[in-house]
Design a protein around this motif. Sequence first.
Motif, PDB file in Angstrom:
ATOM      1  N   ALA A 188       0.674  -1.346   0.167  1.00 15.55           N
ATOM      2  CA  ALA A 188       0.142  -0.352  -0.261  1.00 15.55           C
ATOM      3  C   ALA A 188       0.781   1.297   0.047  1.00 15.55           C
ATOM      4  CB  ALA A 188      -0.896   0.078   1.759  1.00 15.55           C
ATOM      5  N   ASP A 240       3.117   1.274  -2.047  1.00 14.53           N
ATOM      6  CA  ASP A 240       4.158   1.890  -2.645  1.00 14.53           C
ATOM      7  C   ASP A 240       3.150   2.121  -3.982  1.00 14.53           C
ATOM      8  OD1 ASP A 240       7.105   1.245  -1.774  1.00 14.53           O
ATOM      9  OD2 ASP A 240       7.645  -0.411  -3.629  1.00 14.53           O
ATOM     10  N   ALA A 241       2.232   1.602  -3.835  1.00 13.68           N
ATOM     11  CA  ALA A 241       1.339   1.969  -4.274  1.00 13.68           C
ATOM     12  C   ALA A 241       0.690   3.811  -4.730  1.00 13.68           C
ATOM     13  CB  ALA A 241      -0.165   1.353  -3.843  1.00 13.68           C
ATOM     14  N   GLU A 242       0.746   4.305  -3.266  1.00 11.07           N
ATOM     15  CA  GLU A 242       1.050   5.474  -2.890  1.00 11.07           C
ATOM     16  C   GLU A 242       1.760   6.189  -3.635  1.00 11.07           C
ATOM     17  OE1 GLU A 242      -1.079   9.270  -1.862  1.00 11.07           O
ATOM     18  OE2 GLU A 242      -2.220   6.828  -1.303  1.00 11.07           O
ATOM     19  N   THR A 243       2.508   5.996  -3.156  1.00  7.68           N
ATOM     20  CA  THR A 243       4.151   6.506  -4.329  1.00  7.68           C
ATOM     21  C   THR A 243       3.726   6.415  -5.652  1.00  7.68           C
ATOM     22  OG1 THR A 243       5.141   5.220  -4.485  1.00  7.68           O
ATOM     23  CG2 THR A 243       5.690   5.997  -2.696  1.00  7.68           C
ATOM     24  N   ARG A 244       2.888   5.887  -6.293  1.00 11.34           N
ATOM     25  CA  ARG A 244       2.665   5.688  -8.003  1.00 11.34           C
ATOM     26  C   ARG A 244       1.203   6.827  -7.537  1.00 11.34           C
ATOM     27  NH1 ARG A 244       4.581   0.376  -6.762  1.00 11.34           N
ATOM     28  NH2 ARG A 244       2.160  -0.361  -6.873  1.00 11.34           N
ATOM     29  N   ARG A 245       0.846   6.456  -6.688  1.00 12.56           N
ATOM     30  CA  ARG A 245      -0.659   7.638  -7.660  1.00 12.56           C
ATOM     31  C   ARG A 245      -0.268   8.471  -6.952  1.00 12.56           C
ATOM     32  NH1 ARG A 245      -3.121   3.809  -4.226  1.00 12.56           N
ATOM     33  NH2 ARG A 245      -3.403   3.909  -2.161  1.00 12.56           N
ATOM     34  N   GLN A 246       1.002   8.707  -6.492  1.00 12.02           N
ATOM     35  CA  GLN A 246       1.232  10.156  -6.225  1.00 12.02           C
ATOM     36  C   GLN A 246       2.058  10.957  -7.171  1.00 12.02           C
ATOM     37  OE1 GLN A 246       1.941  11.500  -2.447  1.00 12.02           O
ATOM     38  NE2 GLN A 246       0.569  10.330  -0.840  1.00 12.02           N
ATOM     39  N   GLY A 247       2.665  10.285  -8.096  1.00  7.57           N
ATOM     40  CA  GLY A 247       3.945  10.174  -9.002  1.00  7.57           C
ATOM     41  C   GLY A 247       4.872  10.779  -8.503  1.00  7.57           C
ATOM     42  N   ARG A 261      10.132   9.128  -2.506  1.00  3.39           N
ATOM     43  CA  ARG A 261       9.651   7.739  -2.646  1.00  3.39           C
ATOM     44  C   ARG A 261      10.948   7.010  -1.720  1.00  3.39           C
ATOM     45  NH1 ARG A 261       9.159   3.203  -7.826  1.00  3.39           N
ATOM     46  NH2 ARG A 261       7.938   1.426  -6.900  1.00  3.39           N
TER      47      ARG A 261
END
Length: 174
Positions: free
Chosen positions: A22, A24-31, A37
Amino acid sequence: MQLNPQDPVATPIVARIDELFAIDAETRRQGLSLEARHALRQEKARPLLDVIRKQIEAARCRALPASALAKACNYTLTLWEKLTRFLEYPELELSNNLAENSMRPIAIGRKNWIHVGSPQAGPKIAAILSVVESCRRLKLPVRGYLAELLPGLADRSIQRLPELTPSAWATQRS
């Protein structure tokens, strides 16, 4: 192997691992950038990994030595350094699912590529395909990256390898 949802030992460990994903998913969502990161992983994932490791060690102590749980704990702890390497290198994904999914067409076409040659060709092709897929994932022009990188590659020091990755190349151009 499937997780028994009523397993009082393994279920909390898997829940903590889900929390890592979750993050890492948040880092991708926020770009987020690689630096951001890395900072977020240090702040949130590192303490979570300490908890996970303690849970795994406790589970191993309570499990029978030949049980599936003990074997899983031993396997995980033996690979702990490799499993936590993503903390030091923000460009690493927590999972290799993205790479595996992007390479699925290659696996399907493998029988068509028997002509590639010897067993030594496999690792070389894997390295090339990893670079190509990294460029695609980062939305970099594969041809441009390779055209700039390949000339003179043999003359570069292996210590400079981190500067030659697709993500480093992209950073140098932004």
